[in-house]
Enzyme design. Structure first.
Site, PDB file in Angstrom:
ATOM      1  N   LYS A 165       0.886  -1.176   0.000  1.00  0.00           N
ATOM      2  CA  LYS A 165       0.000   0.000   0.000  1.00  0.00           C
ATOM      3  C   LYS A 165       0.924   1.227   0.000  1.00  0.00           C
ATOM      4  O   LYS A 165       1.392   1.687   1.042  1.00  0.00           O
ATOM      5  CB  LYS A 165      -0.901  -0.047   1.240  1.00  0.00           C
ATOM      6  CG  LYS A 165      -1.394   1.274   1.781  1.00  0.00           C
ATOM      7  CD  LYS A 165      -2.438   1.953   0.931  1.00  0.00           C
ATOM      8  CE  LYS A 165      -2.878   3.260   1.598  1.00  0.00           C
ATOM      9  NZ  LYS A 165      -2.026   4.415   1.184  1.00  0.00           N
ATOM     10  N   GLY A 220       5.645   5.429   8.673  1.00  0.00           N
ATOM     11  CA  GLY A 220       4.890   6.675   8.516  1.00  0.00           C
ATOM     12  C   GLY A 220       4.935   7.468   9.798  1.00  0.00           C
ATOM     13  O   GLY A 220       5.826   7.296  10.637  1.00  0.00           O
ATOM     14  N   GLY A 245       0.781   5.577  13.234  1.00  0.00           N
ATOM     15  CA  GLY A 245       1.273   4.325  13.817  1.00  0.00           C
ATOM     16  C   GLY A 245       0.481   3.950  15.058  1.00  0.00           C
ATOM     17  O   GLY A 245       0.098   2.788  15.251  1.00  0.00           O
ATOM     18  N   GLU A 284       7.739   1.777  11.954  1.00  0.00           N
ATOM     19  CA  GLU A 284       8.890   2.675  11.768  1.00  0.00           C
ATOM     20  C   GLU A 284       8.308   4.076  11.682  1.00  0.00           C
ATOM     21  O   GLU A 284       7.677   4.418  10.676  1.00  0.00           O
ATOM     22  CB  GLU A 284       9.645   2.323  10.473  1.00  0.00           C
ATOM     23  CG  GLU A 284      10.162   0.899  10.405  1.00  0.00           C
ATOM     24  CD  GLU A 284      11.350   0.652  11.315  1.00  0.00           C
ATOM     25  OE1 GLU A 284      11.816   1.595  11.980  1.00  0.00           O
ATOM     26  OE2 GLU A 284      11.804  -0.497  11.382  1.00  0.00           O
ATOM     27  N   GLU A 327       8.132  16.806  15.242  1.00  0.00           N
ATOM     28  CA  GLU A 327       8.753  16.494  13.948  1.00  0.00           C
ATOM     29  C   GLU A 327       8.148  17.417  12.895  1.00  0.00           C
ATOM     30  O   GLU A 327       6.939  17.408  12.669  1.00  0.00           O
ATOM     31  CB  GLU A 327       8.479  15.031  13.575  1.00  0.00           C
ATOM     32  CG  GLU A 327       9.190  14.630  12.302  1.00  0.00           C
ATOM     33  CD  GLU A 327       8.796  13.248  11.796  1.00  0.00           C
ATOM     34  OE1 GLU A 327       7.591  12.975  11.689  1.00  0.00           O
ATOM     35  OE2 GLU A 327       9.702  12.446  11.506  1.00  0.00           O
TER      36      GLU A 327
END
Ligand code: NAD
Length: 485
Positions: A179, A232, A237, A254, A387
């Site tokens: 995906k 992502g 997540g 991750e 982030e």
């Protein structure tokens, strides 16, 4: 090179390329111009179900019974085809992601070796015998595949992330559904055309496209999917953990990062400057392991920053198609807005944003932002904690080793860290003290397919790449046999 299809890209489900069940398509853009690059068929939930069923049937009917040699041969053949088409795939990434072509070519160079590596470590999918203390009992383990794996990718490195997930999943004997991100699906579609040519039986690899909220969600909650490997954002997540909890699925995550680059006064400055500036501009700062907190010892702060700024002033921002370009656009208008919002936040909270380079040669409708240093940042500022995922670094000074370590660990993330010092003892003390999944000393963090990679804290769960990827893609069964009966 004309590498983009004028017809909408179809889904790969079982043995068929097909449109989505409702015939809907969505646009994917060229971030350097902001214009539509191609159309892609959007999967419905029924398409996702069909893809999972195809993967499940392929797994049950034959893939789980393949020998290591058979799987190895197919992966090596895929590696050879990837090498043949590498340049084309690189151009597709450049047009769809906005990466400078030199960077796309460079980042894909290792992909055939990655596939060959995972073909080569298939023999590691094996168990062992265990002396359990009863002479008559033979106790042994069998390492088995998990079944159908959903591999879900972000938009920043579509191809390297796909290949590094795909290799170990197939090597371990699983079938997969890919995906790609709905923002950058095209390179995966070019890769998908190689599976049949490589000789993979239908259903072993399937590809579905569309939004995470429908296609992704359906995939991760499908009862026949036994493992989700997701790369992502941390918020997504965390949602995937919640969505998969009811079925207790195996999940590898991750996620995001806010990695520190720590420069001590005895650092080899040239290398430290190159890594600091390189992390700021590489893929326009849209790199999960990019060091976005620049921690500099007070005594060398001025000299270090002068040198970084000198490098950044000379940066060539421009069309990703030009081999001389060092930094292209961000991936989307939304990402550009996000980065600009954080530069404003930093300014409001007392940091001093300084921008470098010139945008004179770029297309106005492209999603460009100049590389930006947030001077005089403090560790607890929001701009130094969240982030941002763009060409922005917070510059924070420290006095001594203890303070450097405290600031480095003052983050909810723990993906990577880089430190520069010529003091070996200090380097090792720091490496041990830093709470992150990767640490690089006197060099940048560059992931490789043959070493384990994964985050601490909110940067993820589990490891991908290296031998660990095989363990992540398998389950271990313990068998006990009483030989006296
Ligand atoms: P994202 O989380 O928005 O999307 C990633 C993928 O998840 C997309 O394919 C999306 O469609 C899908 N998705 C969204 N919601 C879903 C849901 N509910 N269920 C299932 N799938 C869903 O991330 P992004 O914006 O594409 O990528 C940027 C992020 O990726 C950054 O945070 C970056 O740090 C992270 N990243 C991490 C690594 C790593 O190895 N740790 C590598 C690259 C990028």
């Amino acid at each position: 090179m004309n590498v983009i299809d004028s017809r909408p890209y179809e889904l790969l489900i079982g043995e068929r390329w097909r449109a989505g069940a409702q015939g809907r398509t969505f646009d994917t853009l060229n971030p350097a111009t902001g214009r539509v690059l191609a159309q892609v068929h959007e999967a419905t939930e029924a398409d996702v179900d069909a893809a999972v069923l195809a993967a499940h049937e392929a797994y049950q009917a034959h893939w789980r019974k393949t020998t290591p040699a058979e799987r190895g041969r197919l992966l090596r053949r895929l590696a050879a085809l990837f090498e043949r088409d590498r340049e084309k795939i690189a151009w597709v990434e450049t047009l769809n992601v906005g990466k400078p072509i030199t960077h796309s070519l460079d980042s894909l160079k290792a992909m055939p070796s990655s596939l060959e590596y995972f073909a080569g470590i298939i023999p590691a999918v094996r168990g062992e015998t265990i002396p359990v203390g009863n002479h008559n009992v033979l106790n042994f383990t069998i390492r088995e595949p998990l079944g159908v794996c959903a591999l879900i990718m972000p938009w920043n490195y579509p191809m390297t992330l796909t290949v590094n997930k795909l290799g170990p999943a197939l090597a371990a004997g699983n079938t997969v559904i890919l995906k790609p991100s709905e923002v950058t699906p095209l390179s995966t579609m070019v890769l998908a055309r190689l599976f049949e040519e490589a000789g993979f039986p239908p259903g072993v690899v399937n590809v579905v496209n569309g939004p995470g909220s429908t296609v992704g969600e359906r995939l991760v909650t499908h009862p026949l999917v036994s493992r989700v490997s997701f790369t992502g954002g941390t918020v997504t997540g965390s949602r995937i953990v919640a969505s998969t909890a009811a079925d207790v699925k195996r999940v590898t995550l991750e996620l995001g990062g806010k990695s520190p680059l720590i420069v001590f006064e005895d650092a080899p400055l040239e290398q430290a400057v190159a890594v600091a500036a390189g992390d700021l501009i590489k893929n326009s700062g849209q790199v999960c392991i990019a060091c976005t907190r620049l921690l500099v010892q007070e005594s060398i702060k001025r000299e270090f920053l002068d040198r970084v700024q000198e490098r950044l002033d000379a940066i060539r921002i421009g069309s990703p198609e030009d081999p001389a370009t060092e930094m292209g656009p961000l991936v989307s208008a939304a990402q550009k807005q996000r980065v600009e919002k954080y530069i404003r936040i930093a300014s409001e909270e007392g940091a001093r944003p300084v921008q470098y380079g010139s945008l004179s040669g770029v297309v106005e409708t492209g999603f460009f932002v100049k590389p930006t240093l947030l001077m005089d940042s403090q560790a607890r500022m929001q701009s130094a904690q969240d982030e941002i995922f763009g060409p922005v670094q917070s510059v924070i000074s420290f006095r001594d080793e203890d303070e450097a370590l405290r600031i480095a660990n003052d983050s909810r993330y723990g993906l990577a860290a880089v430190l520069f010092t010529r003091d070996g003892g200090r380097a090792l003390r720091m490496a041990r003290g830093i709470q992150s999944g990767s640490v690089a000393i006197n060099t940048g963090v560059r992931t490789s397919f043959d070493a384990p990679f994964g985050g601490y804290k909110q940067s993820g769960i589990g490891k991908e790449r290296g031998l660990e990827a095989i363990y992540e893609n398998t389950q271990l069964k313990n068998v006990k046999y009483d030989m006296s009966v």
